[in-house]
Design an enzyme around this catalytic site. Structure first.
Site, short mmCIF file in Angstrom:
data_model
loop_
_atom_site.label_atom_id
_atom_site.label_comp_id
_atom_site.label_asym_id
_atom_site.label_seq_id
_atom_site.Cartn_x
_atom_site.Cartn_y
_atom_site.Cartn_z
CG ASP A 162 -1.51 1.28 1.89
OD1 ASP A 162 -2.83 1.53 0.29
OD2 ASP A 162 -1.81 1.74 2.24
CD GLU A 199 -2.21 2.88 -3.60
OE1 GLU A 199 -3.29 3.29 -3.59
OE2 GLU A 199 -1.54 2.21 -1.81
#
Length: 541
Positions: A227, A251
């Site tokens: 993330d 990400e």
């Protein structure tokens, strides 16, 4: 069965899943708290607006693996597993898993150590992979009526980062496009500051890498999603992904091809394909077909391996397609593109039910309220497309190394081809919507003259003329997907039986022999992998 599970566990530990192993996979992204409950309820209320825990668990996910596997998915992503902050702010609780406080404990709201072990075992018993969402950029803390995170954060509560020396000094991100700001400053707010880990420091790096390796080993994790990878020091991102030993996708929320290609070349091999995502929205929700066609070519030219990226069209951070268009046909075209384009497809939970949540938190609906409807149009479409991907892979994994190229662009249509010449998949997509009528599109770049092909969504046959052209019958904005008839056997599509076949058998016309009619399933695939692994172990011994 317990002996089989133990051996499958041995295999997953002795042969970490690589990028090449992940490319043929299709991932179903779950948000653990919102996917399935332990009590199997399909009526328990869940308010997305309130942002509170709704009761989804790892045990509940185990109970709904048939639902996931029924769509043909062979990998599942779960929310971050580590302990999150307790308490509530005006916009909710840490149900999403992105507010970590203790790396050395699990989020008890999701289940126990044994529950997570059982989920991993249950997935591997089906021949499916487990991907874990991961936070390595920051920790989190609730400060009621906070005014100054620089003075108010209590670093002693974090485990193992229990003093401020593990963190960057507080600063607020002023320019999200400035990578210095993005990587040195905090992404939280005054009520929930997210102290930014000093990931350039060797001590912080070692603690994060050791934690990740331990989690991967303990729970037999096959891959990670990282993330907020854009906010992690880029050099550490490279070190982290190289050291942990499994496939990772990070990400980097950027629409610029140049940024994604630079990250892939220098820091991390896989990321969600945001450049394509943004242009896909331009095409299918705004009718700008040229934007997507141009971006497909730009990514192919700029990136070292587009097939290592993650192909997606919805996730927990972006509005659902259903919030932009109520037309199910739009969602169909988007799904065909997402699943058949370059990269590892990842479908977000609820996409198969055409849910309509807009920006977070409204796009984080409880899936149990759909009653896990396996008869929905999009559920059935995903199942067909995943059958095709698996069949194509069975005939040659080289398919997943081939880049997609545009073979047709009209005012409202796009056609793309992917695969080895002669056994390529061609998709014809439309932006017209379900209110449009019937019409024909002349596709001049299809297959060799005389090659009988099947449109697999409607099971209609076509034959290219002497110039390799076909006239595609379009109607009501529905997508079309083509595949050669001579390679249909074994696919489980259009009346053909699912069975193990080889490319050589289909080329020679002997695929229907008795030796090749064993039904293919994730378990038989797992058993085949097990046999190969055990053979290798015996040879080593």
């Amino acid at each position: 069965m317990s002996f089989l599970l133990a051996l499958l566990g041995l295999v997953s530990l002795t042969s970490a899943a690589s990028t090449a192993d992940w490319k043929p996979r299709a991932v179903y992204q779950t948000m653990t708290d919102r996917f399935a409950r332990t009590d199997n309820s399909t009526t328990s209320p869940c308010s997305t607006k309130d942002g509170l825990y709704c009761g989804g668990t790892w045990r509940g996910t185990i109970n709904q693996l048939d639902y996931i596997e029924g769509m043909g998915f062979d990998a599942v992503m779960i929310s971050p597993i580590i302990d999150n902050i307790k308490g509530r702010v005006s916009y909710g609780e840490a149900y999403h898993g992105y507010w970590p406080v203790n790396l050395n404990a699990l989020n008890a709201r999701f289940g126990t150590h044994q529950d997570l072990l059982d989920l991993s075992d249950a997935l591997h018993a089906r021949g499916m992979y487990l991907m874990m969402d991961t936070v390595i950029n920051n920790m989190a803390q609730i400060i009621p009526n906070g005014t100054d995170p620089a003075k108010e954060v209590d670093y002693s509560v974090f485990d193992p980062f229990n003093n401020k020396d593990y963190f960057h000094p507080y600063c607020k991100i002023k320019d999200w496009n400035n990578f210095t700001d993005a990587q040195l400053c905090q992404t939280g707010d005054l009520n929930v500051p997210l102290p930014d880990l000093y990931t350039e420091h060797p001590d912080v790096q070692k603690l994060l890498i050791d934690w990740a390796k331990d989690a991967i080993k303990t729970y037999s994790i096959d891959g990670l999603r990282i993330d907020a990878a854009k906010h992690v020091d880029a050099n550490f991102l490279k070190t982290f992904t190289n050291d942990i030993g499994v496939f990772s996708t990070g990400e980097v929320l950027e629409g610029a091809v140049s940024i994604i290609s630079d990250y892939q070349a220098h820091y991390i091999g896989s990321m969600p394909n945001y450049p394509i995502y943004f242009q896909m929205l331009q095409a299918f929700t705004m009718g700008n077909t040229s934007a997507l066609a141009l971006e497909v070519e730009a990514m192919k030219q700029a990136c070292t391996d587009v097939n290592a990226l993650v192909s997606f069209s919805e996730n927990h951070d972006k509005p659902r397609i259903g919030s932009m268009s109520n037309d199910t046909v739009t969602a169909k075209n988007v799904l065909v593109f997402t699943l058949l384009f370059d990269g590892i497809p990842m479908i977000y939970q609820g996409q198969e039910q055409h849910l309509k949540g807009a920006d977070p938190p409204y796009d984080r609906e409880a899936i149990w309220l759909t009653k896990y409807n396996t008869e929905s149009e999009l559920y059935q479409l995903i199942a067909k497309l995943n059958k095709l991907r698996k069949h194509v892979n069975a005939l040659g994994s080289d398919y997943f190394d081939q880049p997609t190229h545009t073979v047709y662009q009209g005012a409202s249509e796009l056609a793309f081809s992917k695969g080895v010449e002669g056994r390529q998949v061609i998709m014809m997509l439309s932006t017209q919507g379900s209110e449009s009528g019937a019409y024909n599109v002349a596709l001049s770049n299809s297959y060799n003259a005389g090659t009988e092909i099947m449109e697999i969504l409607n099971c209609e046959k076509y034959t290219p003329d002497e110039f390799g052209s076909i006239t595609v019958a379009m109607n009501k904005g529905e997508p079309r997907v083509f595949w050669p008839v001579k390679y249909m056997e074994g696919s489980g599509l259009c009346g053909y039986e699912i069975k193990n076949v080889t490319l050589a058998q289909l080329k020679n016309g002997v695929a229907s022999s008795a030796s090749s009619v064993i039904a293919s399933s994730p378990l038989t695939t797992a058993l085949a992998s097990l046999c190969l692994a055990l053979t290798s172990i015996v040879m080593i011994l």
